[in-house]
Design a protein around this motif. Structure first.
Motif, PDB file in Angstrom:
ATOM      1  N   CYS A 294       7.461  85.473   1.935  1.00 31.49           N
ATOM      2  CA  CYS A 294       6.556  86.352   2.846  1.00 31.49           C
ATOM      3  C   CYS A 294       5.482  85.974   3.482  1.00 31.49           C
ATOM      4  N   LYS A 295       4.397  85.071   2.989  1.00 30.94           N
ATOM      5  CA  LYS A 295       3.415  84.470   3.287  1.00 30.94           C
ATOM      6  C   LYS A 295       3.869  83.703   4.865  1.00 30.94           C
ATOM      7  N   THR A 296       4.857  82.693   4.524  1.00 28.77           N
ATOM      8  CA  THR A 296       5.296  82.041   5.663  1.00 28.77           C
ATOM      9  C   THR A 296       6.003  82.906   6.612  1.00 28.77           C
ATOM     10  N   LEU A 297       6.487  83.993   6.531  1.00 28.76           N
ATOM     11  CA  LEU A 297       7.207  84.908   7.432  1.00 28.76           C
ATOM     12  C   LEU A 297       6.008  85.524   8.244  1.00 28.76           C
ATOM     13  N   LYS A 298       4.790  86.136   7.512  1.00 34.64           N
ATOM     14  CA  LYS A 298       3.867  86.376   8.246  1.00 34.64           C
ATOM     15  C   LYS A 298       3.196  85.557   9.383  1.00 34.64           C
ATOM     16  N   THR A 299       2.973  84.450   8.932  1.00 36.81           N
ATOM     17  CA  THR A 299       2.348  83.187   9.745  1.00 36.81           C
ATOM     18  C   THR A 299       3.350  83.072  11.073  1.00 36.81           C
ATOM     19  N   LEU A 300       4.619  82.794  10.891  1.00 41.22           N
ATOM     20  CA  LEU A 300       5.671  82.540  11.764  1.00 41.22           C
ATOM     21  C   LEU A 300       5.535  83.900  12.897  1.00 41.22           C
ATOM     22  N   THR A 301       5.666  84.864  12.166  1.00 39.68           N
ATOM     23  CA  THR A 301       5.525  86.180  12.926  1.00 39.68           C
ATOM     24  C   THR A 301       4.448  86.516  13.955  1.00 39.68           C
ATOM     25  N   ILE A 302       3.255  86.097  13.392  1.00 37.47           N
ATOM     26  CA  ILE A 302       1.946  86.097  14.225  1.00 37.47           C
ATOM     27  C   ILE A 302       2.118  84.935  15.359  1.00 37.47           C
ATOM     28  N   LEU A 303       2.686  83.857  15.137  1.00 34.24           N
ATOM     29  CA  LEU A 303       2.911  82.832  16.101  1.00 34.24           C
ATOM     30  C   LEU A 303       3.719  83.241  17.229  1.00 34.24           C
ATOM     31  N   LEU A 304       4.867  84.042  16.904  1.00 35.34           N
ATOM     32  CA  LEU A 304       5.970  84.485  17.842  1.00 35.34           C
ATOM     33  C   LEU A 304       5.192  85.670  18.604  1.00 35.34           C
ATOM     34  N   GLU A 305       4.587  86.423  17.926  1.00 37.30           N
ATOM     35  CA  GLU A 305       4.020  87.653  18.692  1.00 37.30           C
ATOM     36  C   GLU A 305       2.689  87.055  19.762  1.00 37.30           C
ATOM     37  N   GLN A 306       2.068  86.191  19.150  1.00 38.16           N
ATOM     38  CA  GLN A 306       1.041  85.650  20.035  1.00 38.16           C
ATOM     39  C   GLN A 306       1.522  84.357  20.883  1.00 38.16           C
ATOM     40  N   LYS A 307       2.742  84.242  21.273  1.00 33.36           N
ATOM     41  CA  LYS A 307       3.376  83.124  21.915  1.00 33.36           C
ATOM     42  C   LYS A 307       2.681  82.779  23.153  1.00 33.36           C
ATOM     43  N   ARG A 308       2.169  83.894  23.964  1.00 34.77           N
ATOM     44  CA  ARG A 308       1.378  83.714  25.241  1.00 34.77           C
ATOM     45  C   ARG A 308      -0.009  83.281  25.019  1.00 34.77           C
ATOM     46  N   LEU A 309      -0.490  83.788  23.911  1.00 38.73           N
ATOM     47  CA  LEU A 309      -2.059  83.188  23.913  1.00 38.73           C
ATOM     48  C   LEU A 309      -1.937  81.547  23.488  1.00 38.73           C
ATOM     49  N   PHE A 310      -0.897  81.164  22.595  1.00 37.24           N
ATOM     50  CA  PHE A 310      -0.854  80.013  22.031  1.00 37.24           C
ATOM     51  C   PHE A 310      -0.121  79.062  23.157  1.00 37.24           C
ATOM     52  N   GLY A 311       0.424  79.598  24.231  1.00 36.65           N
ATOM     53  CA  GLY A 311       1.307  78.783  25.122  1.00 36.65           C
ATOM     54  C   GLY A 311       2.346  78.305  24.560  1.00 36.65           C
TER      55      GLY A 311
END
Length: 800
Positions: free
Chosen positions: A566-583
């Protein structure tokens, strides 16, 4: 022996040690001899003033200086015209697992620095002659303070000099608050008006008598004898080549250099000692900030030195005339009400104090005392301390030095400075600067954020984030800006040098350090790898991010722990949602991994029927997270698999009440079961066995985590709750109330107000009657006073 030695106390000392005068004239400051010894106090303008006169008169062929002899290759860098003090030589030495760090600072007016500059001007060699830092440490016993502590140290340590019994008694006799005030009065203010020979005699007498307060065993334990033996050897070598040698050392060692000691010492040669030239700051060089030698108020004494260089007749008064207007401006900038009359009054008071204290001019201590008197209105307190605090800041200074470009320049330090320049970060002063970054609006701001995160990860203490999204802990991720505080100093530079083992640039060092950390992590803990993947992305480490992503992919397939997934999923979800910010441009692999982790986590829900009590709260939060994520899933069978797992979990008879509340609330929201099921199960707890009744709060807590709106639509639960509470025994009530209060913390203030209206209607009263405390504060205070009075009366009669 000058003004100091003419005093009664000094006459008594001279009566005991009359050889000092003849010893100085014959052995120390005899300009007709091959070796002339010039004793100094580190960072003393008066010592530097007379040192320049000595060099001009003596015309030495070489100048030998107290300092580590294996750093002589740094001298050309220190004397380069592009080097601007304060600067320092940095030493790092490792012995086993213990690491030691040392600094050898130079200010514009340090006698050692003046000697180096004058040697270059006269086109004669200059050399350090003292033991290396590592050899000096190796000569000390294992239990010595320097070996036990791992902290920022100065190569010159004047604790023994300033802490001698001789100095303490002299301060009392001359009515000086401390050693620094005594030194300024006798050697700085009066010293610049003496003949150089008389000045040297006084400095030597002061240092010699301080040294005599310690026995040989103490001096040997401190490493003084072995250092002096090494310096004597270097002087002897110079005597074979040069006819006129000037030796500049701390006055505490002058007698030790001339004294013949038959004891021989074996010096331990040390390998792998790192030596670099680096910047330094006024604040770090100030004795009041923990520096072990030299004088306080370093910027003030630099202004005195500049006045001496301009041949001002009253350099201390001239400096005061510089600082008082600055003080006025700084205080007005801070919003303080001050007038020019205050500064005029302070200057007049300073001169009056100088006369009263028998000084030719008012120094730093008269300036401070006069400002305290003229600027502080009323009683001194925290509220009225601004003038003195501001003056101390001015006297210390906030500048930072600059080292000339050189072949020893550490690449990571140069990269850091170049990055700061390109990102328009101010590092020319030591003040705490603020940088506000608009993460979504400007590319340069995102680059600055990556740089700050790299510097923070390397432990440089260059910067600290005051506010903004915390990606690592999934907090405040909705914020669109970051606010950082940053400041450059020699400490930052030293930490960068230590990090140079990881790479030649800030990014390379951060990437290698993170990669080394990841190697030590168990592969089955995917959430840890995902966390550092997030960190790599936040720091802009593209290549490492790719490698870490592959590691996370492999780790997920080995990870069988629900919470970890679940923690892994939460981190990966943030990365996916903020893909524009993180380039992140290509996100297909990331999307596929999110799908995979989601299904792995969901299929393990049924296994959580008998959880570890310590993981209960986290399990409830993760179930809520999976529910929120399932609402966004596009796959047709996504919610079906999720709800099937929850239904299976709900059939577990041993399911904790809190988890039951979460699961029932989720299933109701998914319309898998009727909403009335929440009330039915709540009543089963409220009106069940005594043990079940005690779990009511935990069940409601679980419900409110997911569906606190339920309470506004099913008002009968409030009546049932009231009925249960009134039927509880007192001890049971005390057990239930804390968790019940915790359950209601999920409601916002507006929702609490709405609930208050419902409760008030239930009891046919007003909201004010419900929300007001049962006993007002005044009654409580009166009752407490009465209670204390009764206790006192009982105590008189020995009743308690």
């Amino acid at each position: 022996m000058g003004n100091l030695l003419q005093r009664e106390e000094m006459d008594q000392i001279n009566g005991q040690d009359r050889f000092i005068k003849s010893f100085v004239e014959e052995e120390v400051y005899n300009l007709s001899k091959q070796v002339v010894y010039f004793p100094v106090r580190h960072h003393s303008p008066a010592c530097s003033f007379h040192l320049k006169k000595t060099i001009e008169e003596y015309q030495p062929e070489i100048i030998l200086i107290e300092g580590p002899d294996h750093s002589n290759h740094i001298i050309p860098i220190l004397t380069d015209e592009r080097t601007k003090p304060p600067v320092s030589i940095y030493y790092a030495y490792a012995s086993g697992e213990q690491k030691y760090v040392c600094y050898f600072p130079f200010l514009l007016y340090s006698p050692e620095y003046v000697a180096l500059v004058e040697a270059k001007r006269c086109q004669i060699p200059a050399a350090f002659i003292d033991l290396s830092y590592g050899s000096r440490l190796e000569s000390l016993e294992d239990g010595h303070d320097l070996k036990k502590k791992n902290e920022k140290l100065s190569y010159h340590d004047e604790r023994m000099l300033a802490g001698s019994q001789f100095i303490q008694r002299l301060c009392q006799t001359m009515k000086c608050r401390n050693f620094d005030e005594l030194w300024e009065k006798v050697f700085e203010i009066d010293g610049i008006r003496k003949q150089t020979q008389d000045f040297v005699k006084d400095v030597f007498a002061y240092c010699y008598l301080s040294r005599k307060c310690y026995d040989d065993a103490t001096l040997e334990a401190e490493g003084d004898f072995i250092r002096e033996a090494h310096m004597r050897q270097k002087i002897a070598e110079a005597k074979q080549k040069h006819a006129r040698i000037l030796v500049v050392t701390g006055g505490f060692h002058t007698y030790g250099l001339i004294e013949e000691r038959k004891t021989s010492y074996k010096i331990q040669k040390v390998q792998e000692e790192k030596i670099y030239p680096m910047v330094y700051t006024y604040q770090e060089a100030d004795q009041l900030n923990g520096y072990a030698s030299g004088m306080p108020y370093v910027h003030y004494y630099e202004s005195v030195w500049k006045a001496l260089e301009k041949k001002e007749r009253a350099p201390f008064s001239k400096s005061a005339l510089v600082y008082l207007p600055q003080l006025l401006k700084r205080l007005r900038d801070k919003g303080e009400t001050t007038s020019t009359a205050d500064a005029i009054e302070a200057y007049s008071l300073m001169n009056g104090m100088a006369v009263m204290r028998e000084k030719a001019e008012g120094g730093a201590y008269e300036l401070i005392d006069s400002v305290l008197s003229a600027f502080t209105k009323g009683e001194r307190s925290i509220a009225t301390s601004q003038p003195i605090e501001t003056l101390r800041e001015l006297l210390t200074g906030d500048g930072i030095g600059e080292v000339a470009p050189n072949s020893l320049d550490v690449p990571i330090v140069r990269d850091c400075k170049d990055r700061c320049k390109s990102l328009k970060l101010a590092i020319t002063t030591t003040g705490r600067n603020q940088k506000v970054l608009e993460l979504y609006a400007k590319k340069s701001h995102r680059e600055a954020s990556q740089f700050f995160h790299c510097m923070q990860f390397l432990g440089t203490e260059f910067c600290a984030k005051e506010s903004g999204p915390d990606w690592m802990n999934n907090r405040n991720v909705n914020l669109v800006r970051e606010i950082w505080r940053y400041s450059y100093s020699s400490f930052v530079e030293a930490r960068l040098i230590e990090s140079s083992v990881y790479g030649g640039t800030v990014k390379e060092a951060a990437a290698q350090k993170l990669a080394d950390m990841v190697k030590e992590m168990p592969q089955h803990q995917s959430h840890e790898l995902a966390k550092w993947l997030m960190m790599a992305v936040v720091m802009g480490l593209e290549e490492l991010s790719e490698r870490l992503f592959e590691s996370v992919e492999g780790s997920v397939r080995q990870d069988g722990h629900f919470l970890s997934l679940c923690k892994t999923l939460k981190t990966l979800t943030i990365l996916l949602e903020q893909k524009r910010l993180f380039g992140l441009i290509e996100t297909e692999r990331l999307e596929n991994l999110v799908e995979e982790v989601y299904y792995q986590a969901v299929t393990k829900i049924v296994e959580q029927g008998n959880p570890n009590p310590n993981e209960l709260d986290e399990l409830a939060d993760q179930l809520k997270f999976l529910y929120m994520l399932s609402e966004k899933r596009q796959a047709d069978d996504s919610q079906e698999v999720f709800s099937d797992q929850l239904l299976e979990l709900l059939r577990n008879d041993k399911l904790p009440a809190k988890l039951e509340g979460v699961v029932v609330a989720i299933l109701c929201n998914l319309e898998v079961i009727e909403r009335a099921e929440i009330s039915r199960r709540a009543r089963a707890y409220m009106f069940g066995s005594p043990e079940q009744m005690l779990h009511t709060a935990a069940y409601l807590h679980g419900v409110f985590i997911v569906a606190r709106d339920y309470l506004f639509h099913q008002e009968e639960i409030l009546r049932d709750l009231h009925q249960m509470i009134t039927s509880l025994a007192y001890d049971d009530f005390l057990q239930v109330v804390p968790e019940l209060r915790l359950a209601f913390t999920y409601f916002s203030p507006m929702e609490i107000s709405m609930l208050s209206e419902k409760v008030a209607a239930l009891f046919q009263t007003t909201v004010e009657q419900v929300t007001n405390p049962v006993i007002d504060e005044r009654t409580l205070r009166d009752a407490r006073m009465l209670d204390e009075a009764i206790k006192e009366e009982f105590a008189k009669w020995n009743l308690i």
